[in-house]
Design an enzyme around this catalytic site. Structure first.
Site, short mmCIF file in Angstrom:
data_model
loop_
_atom_site.label_atom_id
_atom_site.label_comp_id
_atom_site.label_asym_id
_atom_site.label_seq_id
_atom_site.Cartn_x
_atom_site.Cartn_y
_atom_site.Cartn_z
CB SER A 137 -0.85 -0.05 1.27
OG SER A 137 -1.59 1.13 1.40
CE LYS A 164 -4.64 -0.47 0.79
NZ LYS A 164 -5.30 -1.33 1.78
CE LYS A 166 -3.65 3.58 2.96
NZ LYS A 166 -4.72 3.00 3.79
CG ASP A 191 -7.71 2.11 1.70
OD1 ASP A 191 -8.85 2.57 1.94
OD2 ASP A 191 -7.02 1.53 2.56
CD GLU A 216 -8.83 -1.26 1.66
OE1 GLU A 216 -8.00 -1.52 0.76
OE2 GLU A 216 -8.58 -1.41 2.86
CG ASP A 241 -9.91 -1.63 6.17
OD1 ASP A 241 -10.06 -2.21 7.26
OD2 ASP A 241 -8.82 -1.10 5.86
CE LYS A 265 -6.38 -3.23 7.47
NZ LYS A 265 -6.59 -1.78 7.47
N GLY A 293 -3.32 -4.97 6.30
CA GLY A 293 -2.20 -4.83 7.23
C GLY A 293 -2.25 -3.53 7.99
MG MG Z 1 -7.91 0.13 4.19
#
Ligand code: MG
Length: 371
Positions: A137, A164, A166, A191, A216, A241, A265, A293
């Site tokens: 990420s 991924k 952000k 995300d 996400e 998430d 998670k 994570g």
């Molecule tokens: Mg997330």
């Protein structure tokens, strides 16, 4: 039978490979809570995944975790016997929230049980694979060129299977377009950590053009209804998430069609037993899951890796090699990335890696032992 003879709760600080820059300053180390449960001549380990402050991801923080563990959870568990680790959930049913604190102790009990039974934690959980697909990420960068550089050096060249990004308003469609133009075949996701509103639906739909694996948590952390409305307007799958804090949340999200896959998670949902329940529910309803994570140390990673070896974890997981975050890990061997962009599931008992007790002691900044 699992008999808990003693529990050690510590705050440890590990040196970061790259200092973490926030509006509050530069962080060179990352603190976290490590829980060790001893019984029957074995020790099981768990990790609290909350941040230093109750910001961005959860209401839990280092100090709330410490408080719930040392004032409530540990004192009541000492001297108790459980038939198995999964029974711990019944004991904490009356505690509202604080799932990260609960998870840290719960996961230590699972490790202890697996070690007592002399089998890998992954096997105890029902794993079906011996290596898991992983990705990384990447945070918001200062410009698109910097992002393209870091995708190449930290992602592609290392061999990670999925990247991924952000995103936030002002750092979304243009960024994704640039990355997709540079890497037409890359498995790419984004995300938003809940920063958009339903009124952004038209703008978010522009992302449909870039073959993302999913978006996400686009909307706020306590919402299912607007996510369902948004999902009906997007071709791209939504992944939840922060919204999924327990199996009942997963049930609601599936019933409302708020998402098409779930990031499990274990730290966020109260441990491995609730993770198994969400995994089972998603399998029955044909929703893929994957393991996210929280920049865990090698102890937290070990639990995530064991969980991600289950059959429903069909999307790449956010689990990186030790060296992505930490100069030295608490476990030996440290976690390494295989050439095929996977991490191997250990075959030793419990979490399958040894905790370096000298390293653990050196990194400890606060410690409490029960009884
Ligand atoms: Mg997330």
């Amino acid at each position: 039978m699992l008999t808990v003879d003693s529990i050690t709760v510590r705050i440890v600080e590990l040196e970061l490979v790259r200092p973490f820059v926030t509006h509050m300053g530069i962080q060179k180390t990352r603190p976290c809570i490590i829980v060790a449960v001893a019984g029957g001549g074995q020790t099981g380990y768990g990790e609290f995944v909350g941040g230093f402050l109750p910001l961005v991801f959860s209401h839990e923080s280092m100090e709330t975790g410490w408080y719930v563990l040392t004032e409530h959870l540990c004192p009541t568990l000492i001297g108790r016997s459980l038939r198995q680790a999964s029974e711990f959930q019944e004991q904490v049913e009356k505690i509202r929230g604080h799932r990260m604190a609960i998870a840290s102790l719960e996961m230590a009990l699972w490790d202890l049980q697996a070690k007592m039974e002399n089998k890998p934690l992954a096997q105890l959980l029902g794993a079906t694979r011996d290596r898991i697909a992983v990705g990384i990420s990447l945070g918001i960068q200062k410009d698109i060129d910097s992002l393209l550089d870091i995708i190449k050096t930290d992602g592609i060249e290392q061999g990670y299977q999925r990247i991924k990004l952000k995103i936030k308003p002002g750092w979304d469609v243009d960024v994704v377009r640039a990355v997709r133009n540079e890497y037409p075949q890359l498995t790419l996701t984004v995300d938003a950590n809940g920063v958009y509103q339903l009124s952004d639906a038209e703008h978010l739909a522009l992302l449909d053009a870039y073959a993302l694996l999913y978006i996400e948590q686009p909307l706020q952390y306590n919402d299912f209804l607007d996510h369902a409305k948004l999902q009906s307007r997007l071709e791209t799958d939504i992944c939840l998430d922060e919204s999924i804090r327990c199996a009942h949340d997963a049930y609601q999200a599936i019933e409302l069609a708020s998402c098409r896959n779930i990031n499990i998670k274990p730290g966020r949902v109260g441990g491995l037993a609730p993770s198994l329940a969400i995994h089972e529910l998603c399998r029955k309803r044909s929703l893929p899951v994957w393991c996210g994570g929280m920049a865990e140390t090698g102890i937290g990673k070990a639990h995530n890796i064991a969980l991600a070896a289950l059959p429903g974890f069909t999307l790449p997981n956010d689990i990186a090699a030790t060296r992505r975050h930490y100069c030295r890990d608490l476990v030996e061997p440290e976690w390494l990335l295989n050439d095929d962009g996977t991490i191997s599931v250990p075959s030793g008992p419990g979490i399958g890696v040894e905790v370096n007790s000298q390293m653990l002691e050196q990194a400890t900044v606060r410690k409490r032992i029960f009884p």
